[in-house]
Design a protein around this motif. Structure first.
Motif, PDB file in Angstrom:
ATOM      1  N   VAL A   1      44.195  47.463  47.071  1.00  0.00           N
ATOM      2  CA  VAL A   1      45.493  46.270  46.687  1.00  0.00           C
ATOM      3  C   VAL A   1      44.918  45.445  46.051  1.00  0.00           C
ATOM      4  CG1 VAL A   1      47.932  45.413  46.304  1.00  0.00           C
ATOM      5  CG2 VAL A   1      46.793  47.933  48.106  1.00  0.00           C
ATOM      6  N   ASP A   2      44.387  43.937  44.693  1.00  0.00           N
ATOM      7  CA  ASP A   2      44.746  43.747  44.414  1.00  0.00           C
ATOM      8  C   ASP A   2      45.466  42.471  44.294  1.00  0.00           C
ATOM      9  OD1 ASP A   2      45.612  44.438  42.069  1.00  0.00           O
ATOM     10  OD2 ASP A   2      43.712  44.588  41.046  1.00  0.00           O
ATOM     11  N   GLU A   3      45.107  41.510  44.263  1.00  0.00           N
ATOM     12  CA  GLU A   3      46.046  40.644  44.111  1.00  0.00           C
ATOM     13  C   GLU A   3      46.826  40.124  42.948  1.00  0.00           C
ATOM     14  OE1 GLU A   3      42.433  38.363  42.311  1.00  0.00           O
ATOM     15  OE2 GLU A   3      42.522  39.821  43.150  1.00  0.00           O
ATOM     16  N   ASP A   4      47.072  41.559  41.907  1.00  0.00           N
ATOM     17  CA  ASP A   4      48.126  40.947  41.184  1.00  0.00           C
ATOM     18  C   ASP A   4      48.645  42.198  41.237  1.00  0.00           C
ATOM     19  OD1 ASP A   4      46.583  39.213  38.391  1.00  0.00           O
ATOM     20  OD2 ASP A   4      45.372  40.299  38.877  1.00  0.00           O
ATOM     21  N   ARG A   5      48.400  43.376  41.618  1.00  0.00           N
ATOM     22  CA  ARG A   5      49.476  43.722  42.438  1.00  0.00           C
ATOM     23  C   ARG A   5      50.241  43.559  43.074  1.00  0.00           C
ATOM     24  NH1 ARG A   5      48.603  49.669  44.847  1.00  0.00           N
ATOM     25  NH2 ARG A   5      50.476  50.664  44.257  1.00  0.00           N
ATOM     26  N   ALA A   6      49.345  42.956  44.000  1.00  0.00           N
ATOM     27  CA  ALA A   6      50.440  42.517  45.302  1.00  0.00           C
ATOM     28  C   ALA A   6      51.310  41.086  45.243  1.00  0.00           C
ATOM     29  CB  ALA A   6      50.086  41.910  46.564  1.00  0.00           C
ATOM     30  N   GLY A   7      51.115  40.504  44.008  1.00  0.00           N
ATOM     31  CA  GLY A   7      51.646  39.358  43.866  1.00  0.00           C
ATOM     32  C   GLY A   7      51.245  38.225  44.467  1.00  0.00           C
ATOM     33  N   LEU A   8      49.941  38.539  45.018  1.00  0.00           N
ATOM     34  CA  LEU A   8      49.404  37.131  45.670  1.00  0.00           C
ATOM     35  C   LEU A   8      48.310  36.462  45.223  1.00  0.00           C
ATOM     36  CD1 LEU A   8      49.008  39.267  48.866  1.00  0.00           C
ATOM     37  CD2 LEU A   8      51.099  37.967  48.586  1.00  0.00           C
ATOM     38  N   ASP A   9      48.232  35.153  45.803  1.00  0.00           N
ATOM     39  CA  ASP A   9      47.260  33.615  45.291  1.00  0.00           C
ATOM     40  C   ASP A   9      45.842  34.928  45.647  1.00  0.00           C
ATOM     41  OD1 ASP A   9      48.377  32.148  45.082  1.00  0.00           O
ATOM     42  OD2 ASP A   9      48.597  31.590  46.753  1.00  0.00           O
ATOM     43  N   ARG A  10      45.683  35.892  46.130  1.00  0.00           N
ATOM     44  CA  ARG A  10      43.841  36.611  46.130  1.00  0.00           C
ATOM     45  C   ARG A  10      44.228  37.419  46.554  1.00  0.00           C
ATOM     46  NH1 ARG A  10      43.021  35.579  51.443  1.00  0.00           N
ATOM     47  NH2 ARG A  10      44.327  33.994  52.621  1.00  0.00           N
ATOM     48  N   ARG A  11      43.374  38.474  46.907  1.00  0.00           N
ATOM     49  CA  ARG A  11      43.142  39.252  47.530  1.00  0.00           C
ATOM     50  C   ARG A  11      43.757  40.229  48.934  1.00  0.00           C
ATOM     51  NH1 ARG A  11      38.194  41.582  46.844  1.00  0.00           N
ATOM     52  NH2 ARG A  11      38.142  41.305  49.419  1.00  0.00           N
TER      53      ARG A  11
END
Length: 706
Positions: free
Chosen positions: A272-282
Motif C-alpha cells: 500500500v503506497d502513501e497515496d492509496r492510504a492517504g498518508l505523508d509517506r508509505r
C-alpha cells in the motif's frame, strides 16, 4: 491509534488570512476562470452550469437546491494545500472582505474566482452555519456565494470534510471528515454486502499500541498535516480510515467472489503506497480487520462508504484488538525473502519480553532470566530516564548529522583516534560479523559480507571518567570524544555527557538483576566495571535503494556485556529470536530501550545467556536514527568460557547442539573448549578488526590477551 488521510509534508504555518490568489474579490470573478481537472466531488454532487439562471439567491442554497445542484447541503471553498494546517487550527478567514464559495463543481471543472485550480476543497455545512446565524449571499450572475462567517471567521466546527484535489494518485483523499457529515449517515454499508476484510495502514510507532488496545479514532494522528490539530480531530472525528482488502476495490454485490485473508509472509501482495492510504509517506504496517470475527463476537461494526474514494471505508468508533486477524509489514515488493521478518504480538511475553523495571525485584529477576536465557533480547520501560533528555539528545543528534560534511570530516576516525570520532559510508560493515566468524577471522577483516551498511555514525567515549588498563586497544578506547565546537552545535557535549551517564547507570542496574538471575551477588559485576569501556554511538541511516547490495546494518552480534539501544520511531530493527530462530520486528515502544546481550556475556555464561543476532532493514522512505550504548567490562577482565555457570555451549551439551548457522533456525552456540578464555580487550579487538574499523596495528605492538 489510527493513522489517517493526509498529504505531503505541510510547509511552515501561514497567517490565518487567505492568500488573495486563492479567493478573489467580486471584481476578479468576472475576469478570472480557472480549470480544474477531472472528477466531481461527492457521490451526491452533480455538474451544472445553469444554476444561476434557474434560481435566485433567495430561493436557492447549497442545502435547498435540487439534488443535481447540491453537495450534501455544503458550500465548497477552494484554496491551496499550504493553507490546510492554519485553516484547521484557526478557521477560514478572507484576505479582504468576505469568504467566497461555490455550491457545485462546473462540468468543465472551473471554479469561479480562482486563478489556479484549487488544491483542497473545504465543504462547509450549511445547516450548522445557518443554525448559528451565519449569513450567505448568492451572486446569480457568477454562481458564487459569499459570507462574513461569524466575526469574520468560519471555524472548523462547521466543516463537513476537506478533500485533496492535487493532481496525482492521491487525488480524492479525505484530509478531514466530520462525524456529522450527512453522507456519514447516508452511505452506511449494509451488513449483507460488507467486505470480509478491511485494511488499516499505519506507522511503526503505532503498532505496539494498536496490538495492545485496538485502533482508536484520532488517538495518535501521525500525518504532519494533521498532528498540529490533534485535539480537534479527537472531538470532530469518530471513525477509523480503512481500505478494502486486496489491491482493487470489490463492488458491493452479494455475488462478489469470496475474499481471502491476507497471509503472513505475503505482505508484498498488499503493498500500500502513501497515496492509496492517504498518508505523508508509505505506511510501515497493515492491520487486517476481520468483520466476520467481529460478528461472531457480537461486535457491531458500523461501516460507512467514503463518497470520495471507492476503496475507502470508514469504521465508526474503535476497533477492538480481538478482531485484528493479523498485522503485516508493508514491505516493498522487491524485498528479498532473506530480509523479511514477522510482527509479533507485544502482549506475548514469550515472543517479545517487555519488562517494566518499576516492578518488584523478585518478579523482575524471573523476567530477566527468561529474556536472557530463552529469547536473547528484551525491551525495558519504567527505567526512570527523563523523556525530555531523550528528546533533547535525539534533536541534537539529528542536528549533528545535518552539519556541513567538512565539519564531520574534521572529526573523522584516523590513525591517532581510530575508535573515537565520525565515520561515513563504508566505515563499518557488520554483515555476518557473528561470534564464530569473528573468532575464525583471527583479528582480520576476512568475513564475506554480502551487503554493505548504509549508515554514518559518531562514536563517543561513553565512560569518560574511566582509565582502562591494558594494551593498545584499551588505550584507544579511553581516548576522549571528538565533538563539534560549542559554536557549531550548542549544548551538544553537555547533553551527550548527561545521556551517557544515565546509560551507564541503567546498564549497571540491568547487570545487577542479571547477576541475581545467575544466582550471583547483586554487586557481582561491579568489580569488573571500575575502569570499563563504553561506546556511546550516534547513528544515522539513509533509506535503502538496492536490497541486494545494501542494508541498514548487516546481521551481527554485539561484542560486549550488553547494549542499551534507543531507536527512533521509523522502525527497521529486526532480531533473531533465539527461542525459535525467527526474524521478528522489534517495533518501537513508547519510552522503551532495547537491550541486547553481547558475546562477552554469552561466553562467560557458556551461552546460557544468548548473544542476540540482529540487523537493521530500513524499508521506510524516512531517514532513521538510533543511539546504541555498548558497555564492556575492565579490559583486563578474564572472560572464561562458562566461568559464571554451565550452559548449552559446554562440552557436555555440544553433542546435541545443531551446527546450523544462527540465521537458519534455533539458537546454536559455536563449539568451544570449556577452558577457553580471553581478556575483554582481546575480544573487543577481534570484533573491531572483523568489522573493518581497526585497520592496521601500530609498529611494535603485539595483540593483547592470553
Amino acid at each position: 491509534m489510527p493513522t489517517v488521510a493526509s498529504s505531503p509534508h505541510l510547509q511552515a504555518l501561514f497567517p490565518l488570512q487567505e492568500d488573495p490568489d486563492d479567493i478573489s474579490n467580486l471584481s476578479d470573478v468576472a475576469s478570472v476562470v480557472s480549470h480544474m481537472a477531472g472528477s466531481y466531488i461527492g457521490s451526491v454532487s452533480q455538474f451544472s452550469d445553469t444554476k444561476g439562471s434557474l434560481l435566485s439567491s433567495k430561493q436557492m442554497s447549497a442545502f435547498t437546491a435540487p439534488p443535481r445542484y447540491r453537495n450534501s447541503g455544503a458550500f465548497v471553498h477552494g484554496t491551496k494545500f499550504l493553507h490546510f494546517g492554519p485553516i484547521m487550527e484557526q478557521g477560514l478567514k478572507a484576505a479582504k472582505s468576505e469568504i467566497f464559495m461555490i455550491d457545485e463543481v462546473r462540468p468543465d471543472g472551473r471554479v469561479p474566482g480562482l486563478k489556479e485550480a484549487p488544491e483542497i476543497l473545504i465543504f462547509i455545512d450549511e445547516v450548522k452555519a445557518r443554525s448559528e446565524n451565519m449569513e450567505f449571499d448568492y451572486d446569480a450572475k457568477e454562481g458564487t456565494w459569499k459570507t462574513r462567517g461569524i466575526d469574520g471567521v468560519i471555524r472548523p466546527w462547521f466543516f463537513q470534510k476537506v478533500v485533496d484535489q492535487r493532481a496525482g494518485p492521491g487525488r480524492g483523499n479525505v484530509l478531514f471528515q466530520s462525524k456529522e457529515d450527512p453522507l456519514m449517515q447516508a452511505n452506511k454499508v449494509p451488513k449483507v454486502v460488507r467486505p470480509k476484510y478491511l485494511l488499516h495502514a499505519t506507522y511503526w510507532e503505532n503498532v505496539d499500541g494498536i496490538l495492545r488496545e485496538g485502533i482508536v479514532p484520532a488517538k495518535n494522528p501521525l500525518s504532519n498535516s494533521r498532528r498540529p490539530f490533534k485535539n480537534l480531530l479527537q472531538g470532530a472525528e469518530s471513525h477509523i480510515y480503512t481500505l478494502r482488502g486486496g489491491q482493487s476495490a470489490p463492488k458491493f454485490r452479494e455475488d462478489a467472489p469470496q475474499e481471502q485473508e491476507p497471509k503472513q509472509g505475503q505482505a508484498s501482495a498488499f503493498l500500500v503506497d502513501e497515496d492509496r492510504a492517504g498518508l505523508d509517506r508509505r505506511p510501515d504496517a497493515i492491520f487486517v480487520i476481520d468483520t466476520n470475527k467481529a460478528k461472531d463476537l457480537g461486535i457491531d461494526l458500523e461501516l460507512v462508504q467514503s463518497s470520495d474514494r471507492e476503496d475507502n471505508i470508514y469504521v465508526r468508533g474503535s476497533v477492538p484488538a480481538e478482531i485484528l486477524s493479523s498485522c503485516q509489514p508493508n514491505i516493498p515488493a522487491n524485498l528479498p525473502d532473506t530480509l523479511k521478518a514477522k510482527i509479533v504480538d507485544p502482549k506475548s511475553f514469550e515472543d517479545v519480553p517487555i519488562i517494566d523495571l518499576s516492578g518488584d525485584e523478585a518478579g523482575l529477576v524471573e523476567q530477566i532470566r527468561y529474556a536472557c536465557e530463552v529469547v536473547g533480547f528484551m525491551q525495558v520501560t519504567g527505567h526512570g530516564i527523563s523523556e525530555q533528555l531523550q528528546a533533547k539528545h535525539m534533536d541534537l543528534q539529528k542536528k549533528f548529522f545535518e552539519l556541513p560534511q567538512s565539519v564531520k570530516e574534521r572529526l573523522k576516525l584516523c590513525d591517532e583516534s581510530p575508535v573515537r570520532g565520525y565515520f561515513g559510508l563504508g566505515g563499518e560493515d557488520l554483515d555476518q560479523v557473528l561470534e564464530k566468524q569473528v573468532d575464525e577471522a583471527n583479528g582480520k577483516d576476512t568475513i564475506r559480507k554480502a551487503r554493505k551498511d548504509l549508515k554514518e555514525a559518531l562514536d563517543c567515549n561513553g565512560v569518560p571518567f574511566a582509565r582502562p588498563v591494558g594494551g593498545y586497544v584499551a588505550e584507544i578506547f579511553a581516548q576522549p570524544s571528538q565533538l563539534p565546537t560549542e559554536e557549531e552545535l550548542a549544548g551538544f557535549r553537555e547533553v551527550l555527557d548527561e545521556y551517557a551517564s544515565e546509560m551507564f547507570r541503567l546498564s549497571k542496574r540491568l547487570l545487577a538483576l542479571m547477576a541475581l538471575a545467575l544466582e550471583k551477588p547483586r554487586d557481582f559485576f561491579e568489580q569488573h566495571l571500575t575502569q570499563p569501556v563504553a561506546t556511546h554511538r550516534l547513528l544515522h541511516y539513509w533509506p535503502l535503494k538496492d536490497y541486494e547490495t545494501e542494508i541498514g546494518v548487516g546481521e551481527h552480534t554485539d561484542y560486549g556485556l550488553l547494549t542499551v539501544l534507543k531507536q527512533d520511531l521509523v522502525g527497521g530493527l529486526q532480531v533473531l529470536n533465539a527461542k525459535d530462530g525467527r526474524w521478528i520486528h522489534c517495533c518501537p515502544v513508547k519510552n522503551a530501550f532495547v537491550i541486547n546481550l553481547g558475546d562477552m556475556l554469552s561466553r562467560w555464561t557458556a551461552h546460557r545467556f544468548k548473544s542476540t543476532v540482529h540487523r537493521v532493514v530500513t524499508t521506510s522512505a524516512s531517514e532513521r536514527y538510533s543511539v546504541p550504548y555498548f558497555l564492556e567490562p575492565n579490559m583486563d577482565t578474564i572472560i572464561q568460557f562458562g566461568g559464571l555457570c554451565d550452559g548449552p555451549g559446554t562440552r557436555a551439551s555440544e553433542a546435541s547442539s545443531s551446527k546450523a548457522p544462527p540465521s537458519s533456525g534455533v539458537f546454536s552456540p559455536p563449539p568451544r573448549e570449556a577452558a577457553a578464555q580471553d581478556t575483554a580487550e582481546a575480544i573487543l579487538e577481534r570484533f573491531y578488526r572483523a568489522s573493518g574499523q581497526l585497520k592496521a596495528r601500530p609498529r611494535g605492538w603485539t595483540p593483547s590477551g592470553i
